[in-house]
Every structure is written in structure tokens, then in C-alpha cells.
Design an enzyme around this catalytic site. Sequence first.
Site, PDB file in Angstrom:
ATOM      1  N   HIS A  94     -85.386  -1.418 -79.820  1.00  0.00           N
ATOM      2  CA  HIS A  94     -86.471  -0.265 -79.101  1.00  0.00           C
ATOM      3  C   HIS A  94     -87.789  -1.044 -78.854  1.00  0.00           C
ATOM      4  O   HIS A  94     -88.100  -1.884 -79.828  1.00  0.00           O
ATOM      5  CB  HIS A  94     -86.622   0.942 -80.047  1.00  0.00           C
ATOM      6  CG  HIS A  94     -87.669   1.876 -79.443  1.00  0.00           C
ATOM      7  ND1 HIS A  94     -87.578   2.705 -78.386  1.00  0.00           N
ATOM      8  CD2 HIS A  94     -88.875   2.178 -79.876  1.00  0.00           C
ATOM      9  CE1 HIS A  94     -88.444   3.336 -78.327  1.00  0.00           C
ATOM     10  NE2 HIS A  94     -89.626   2.730 -79.124  1.00  0.00           N
TER      11      HIS A  94
ATOM     12  N   LYS B 269     -81.508 -12.370 -52.243  1.00  0.00           N
ATOM     13  CA  LYS B 269     -82.282 -11.953 -53.479  1.00  0.00           C
ATOM     14  C   LYS B 269     -83.592 -12.358 -53.426  1.00  0.00           C
ATOM     15  O   LYS B 269     -84.424 -11.782 -53.791  1.00  0.00           O
ATOM     16  CB  LYS B 269     -81.372 -12.346 -54.693  1.00  0.00           C
ATOM     17  CG  LYS B 269     -80.539 -11.188 -55.119  1.00  0.00           C
ATOM     18  CD  LYS B 269     -79.375 -10.879 -54.353  1.00  0.00           C
ATOM     19  CE  LYS B 269     -79.012  -9.937 -53.581  1.00  0.00           C
ATOM     20  NZ  LYS B 269     -77.953  -9.800 -52.847  1.00  0.00           N
TER      21      LYS B 269
END
Length: 473
Positions: free
Chosen positions: A452, A51
Site C-alpha cells: 500500500h 506505443k
Amino acid sequence: MAKEYDVVILGGGTGGYVAAIRASQLGLKTAVVEKGKLGGTCLHAGCIPSKALLRSAEVYAQTKNGEAFGVIADGVRLDFAKVQARKAAIVEQLHKGVQHLMKKGKIDVYAGTGRLLGPSIFSPLPGTVSVEMNDGSENEMLVPKFVVIATGSRPRTLPGLEPDGEFVMTSDEALQMVTLPSSILIVGGGVIGMEWASMLNDFGVDVTVLEYADRILPTEDEDVSKEMEKLLRRRGVNIVTGARVLAETLEKGNGVTIQAEHQGERKTFAADKMLVSVGRQANIEGIGLENTDIVIEKGYIQTNEFGQTKEAHIYAIGDVIGGLQLAHVAAHEGIVAIEHLAGHNPAPIDYTMVPRCIYTRPEAAAVGLTEQEAKAKGYDVKVGKFPFKAIGKALVFGEAEGFVKLIADRNTDDLLGVHMVGPHVTDLISEAGLARVLDAAPWEIAHAIHPHPTLSEAMAEAALAVDGKAIHF
Ligand code: FAD
Ligand code: NAD
């Protein structure tokens, strides 16, 4: 002189060291025998180093392509030695962390190779564990009440395609590359194959993947395989599925060439190097299993749902027992095994609740059944799918490819599986895992208000889409 322990753990990889910590928390006198480095495959030859390289590749690709963001970086160069040094530093930091945790838990660590000798009159079941010490000192003899085998796995090779120190590599050698090749053939389009394909492509290497099955990532949902293939092809990765590699045709010299049968024809593929990523095999040799009644099937140690082998005092966990060969699975199996041998009442692992993550660009992640598996099990499924291109945060990120797909039982509303391709989905999948654990129906997932603008809105929208109620698509 023999030393007595409540638990001796063979192998200090993710499974072994986590099991040791849990044992110490429960007050058990614990020893770990590790012949290599604490942290095992995941820390030294798996999750973490791969990774770290993937992240460098992503930063490199992003910097080169900054124009779309209004960021012009001229003359972007790659210093691969620095990429490798960064990887090594991260690994070393975490390695020190694991060593510290062993000290904190007062866990004895033996640097050597452990072997079960079986019971004797001096040492009842499960019998003595001998440790051949790495420093050549006299063998240690450990007498435990319980043994946990956590010896992990190593790359599977194909006859004729063994690593040779120059042209043919497994992930072990690939992680140590000093320079990048200009082209590579990757045999096997599973998790390792596709992570390396994505990474090397981002580093500017010319990549060809030869996969035997009719699709890459063949154990994942078909939509995930299709989307990933489309997106990686678009980036220039050459993906050949349904390819039967003919190992005997391998030629080395100025790079490698090999033939594969593909769509009824023999085709030749050439590159500087080859990476073989066709799965892993369990480390079951040389640990004294012949001195026990432990059952091996298809190369893996057989256990019950608590990790207990045919010998009640010997448990086995992690890659050595097969199934989902993932670090978080090994760790949880370790905890379940220790709690069980300590007389607690742990819940066995439900493998349909385990998240599976693939760190390509974009990432993929899943939990539970694929649509194909659900149908094969006889479920009448309903599916909700929502694309990232309708998610504001994905557009802001400049990574609006992929989707979230939810599969539910039409009759009970049970959540059967969640599949994702897209930005940061390896982090987003934990919500789906929690939903599975809490037995949340899709409408309940959507009922939880998602902030949001976030990528998590894709999960809420896909949950709504299951009942045809998605708002933004
Ligand atoms: P291991 O980590 O293999 O540890 C076993 C340990 O036992 C080793 O340290 C070994 O030296 C030691 N040992 C063996 N025999 C003996 C003996 N006789 N005596 C003493 N010690 C012994 N999983 C994820 O979840 N996420 C990822 O992103 C991920 N990426 C990966 C990338 C790559 C390239 C690879 C190869 C694997 C990756 N995995 C990933 C899988 C993950 O590394 C394994 O599932 C995990 O390491 C299994 O843990 P384990 O404890 O069972 O075995
Ligand atoms: P894999 O089982 O994921 O994939 C192997 C692939 O090779 C399959 O697609 C298979 O069809 C293909 N294959 C087999 N024989 C072949 C042949 N002769 N020619 C061409 N293709 C062939 O195995 P892997 O990718 O080597 O990974 C090993 C393990 O490591 C996996 O179990 C995986 O879970 C773990 N891992 C996990 C992660 C992660 O969680 N992100 C990352 C890397 C590795």
C-alpha cells in the site's frame, strides 16, 4: 554453393528472431532470412512505434490538463515532427539491439526473400530454401534440417477502402504520418482502432469510430467494452457501433465521406482521413507453400500444438498461423517450436494463459475467459469486481477510472479469467497471468500481501470481492 544449417527461419520478426536465439542457445546452426528489417511488424510497424506515439499523446494531454495537479502550463504546443523523431529513435535503438543479439548468437542473417523449393535428390526434406537477395547478388541456396516459417502478417483491407497514399490509411501508413489530420474516421473498433482513437483524441484530432459489431473490442469481456466506450465517449470520441460501412459510397476530394447503415438508416460520415483497422492477414504468398504439403485453413498455416505443420520438418509460428496475433505469443510459439524440433519436450502454449493488452487511455488488459465465454462453456461463475476509484494510488495518480474483474468457478474456485480497465493495467495483468499459470484460487491471490499504496491492491480487492470480502468497497 548451398550452405547447410540445422534451422532456417523465414522472417526475422518477433517470432523469427526469438526462435533464432533459442536455436542458437541449443547449439543449432541457425540462419534467419529477412526481407525487410529484423524486428518485423512489432518493432517497425506495430507495438513499439504505436506505443511511442501513444506515450507522446498521453504526455501532451496530461500537460494540457495539469491544472488539477496544481501544475499550470501555459501555451502547451505539440511538435509532431519531434514526436515522430522520438518514435524513430526508440525503434532504431531496439533494431540495433536485435542485430546485436543475432551477432552474439552467431546467427547468420540473410537480407532477402526466402522461398521453399521443396525436396530434391540433392536436398532431402524439408528441401532447399532459396533466398533472393535484396542487394541483387546471386540467390543464396540454404539446405536446412528444419525450417520455421515466421513470415507474419499485413493489414487486411476492405475492397474499395485500400490505402491510397493520401486519404485512406492502414496502421502502416498512419504510423508514418508527417502531420496530424484535424479529423479521422476509423473503420474497425478492435485493438488497433481503439488505440488510435485514444491516441489521436489525445493529440486533439476529432475521431469517429465505425465498428461493425454491436460493441467496440468485441472479443473482450462485455464490461470492458462498455467501460471503454463510456470513458472514450466522455473524452469526445464519437463511437458508432453496429455500423455497416458501405465502401462503394466512399468519396475523396476535400477529405473523405462515406455512408454506413446504422440502426436501419443510411448515415454519412466525413473527415480529413480514414484509418482502416479491420484485422490482419497472414503472409503466405510467394514462400513456396505449393512445393509442400502444408495445409492452409481460412488463410492461416495449420500446425499442431508445437508449431509443426503437416510436413514434420517445417514449423510455423506467429501471426502466420493466426490465433492470438500478439508479439509475446509469436515469441513463445518460436521457443516451443525450436525446443520441439531439437528433440526437447516443451509444454504447448495454453492460450487461456496469454495476457492481452490494449494501450488506450485508460488501458485495458485481460487473461483467460470472459464472463460470457465462461458461462457459454457451462461454468457456474462467481465474479469479483473492484473499482479503481476506491484505490488510493489511483486517486493520487489522478486516474481513478475503471476496475479489476475476476471470474472464478463457483464449484472449484479455479480462476477462469481476469479483466481490467484502468491505469497501468497492462503491467498489472502479469500477476493475473502468473496466478493462472500457478493455478492460484482468488483467495490465494488475496492471501499474497499487496503493498500500500499501489495499483496492485485492486487485484487483491477484486480477488476478495469474488467471495464478498472486499475491504474498501
Ligand atoms: P512479423 O513481426 O510480421 O514478422 C514477420 C517478418 O517476416 C517481417 O519482418 C517480414 O519482413 C518477414 N518476411 C515475410 N515474408 C518473408 C520472406 N518470404 N522472406 C523473408 N522474410 C519475410 N502485439 C503485441 O503483443 N503488443 C502490441 O502492443 C502490439 N501492437 C501492435 C500495433 C500494431 C499497429 C500492429 C499492426 C500490430 C501490433 N501487435 C502487437 C501485433 C504484433 O506486431 C505481431 O503479433 C507480431 O509482430 C507478430 O510477429 P511475427 O514474427 O509472427 O511476424
Ligand atoms: P481486430 O481483429 O482487433 O479488430 C478488427 C475490428 O474491426 C473488429 O472489432 C471487427 O468487428 C471490425 N470490423 C471488421 N470488419 C469491419 C467492417 N467492414 N466495418 C467495420 N468494422 C469492421 O484487428 P485490428 O484492430 O486490425 O488489429 C489486428 C491485430 O493486431 C490484432 O490481432 C491484434 O491482436 C494485433 N494488435 C495488438 C495490439 C496490442 O496487443 N495492444 C495492438 C494493435 C494490434
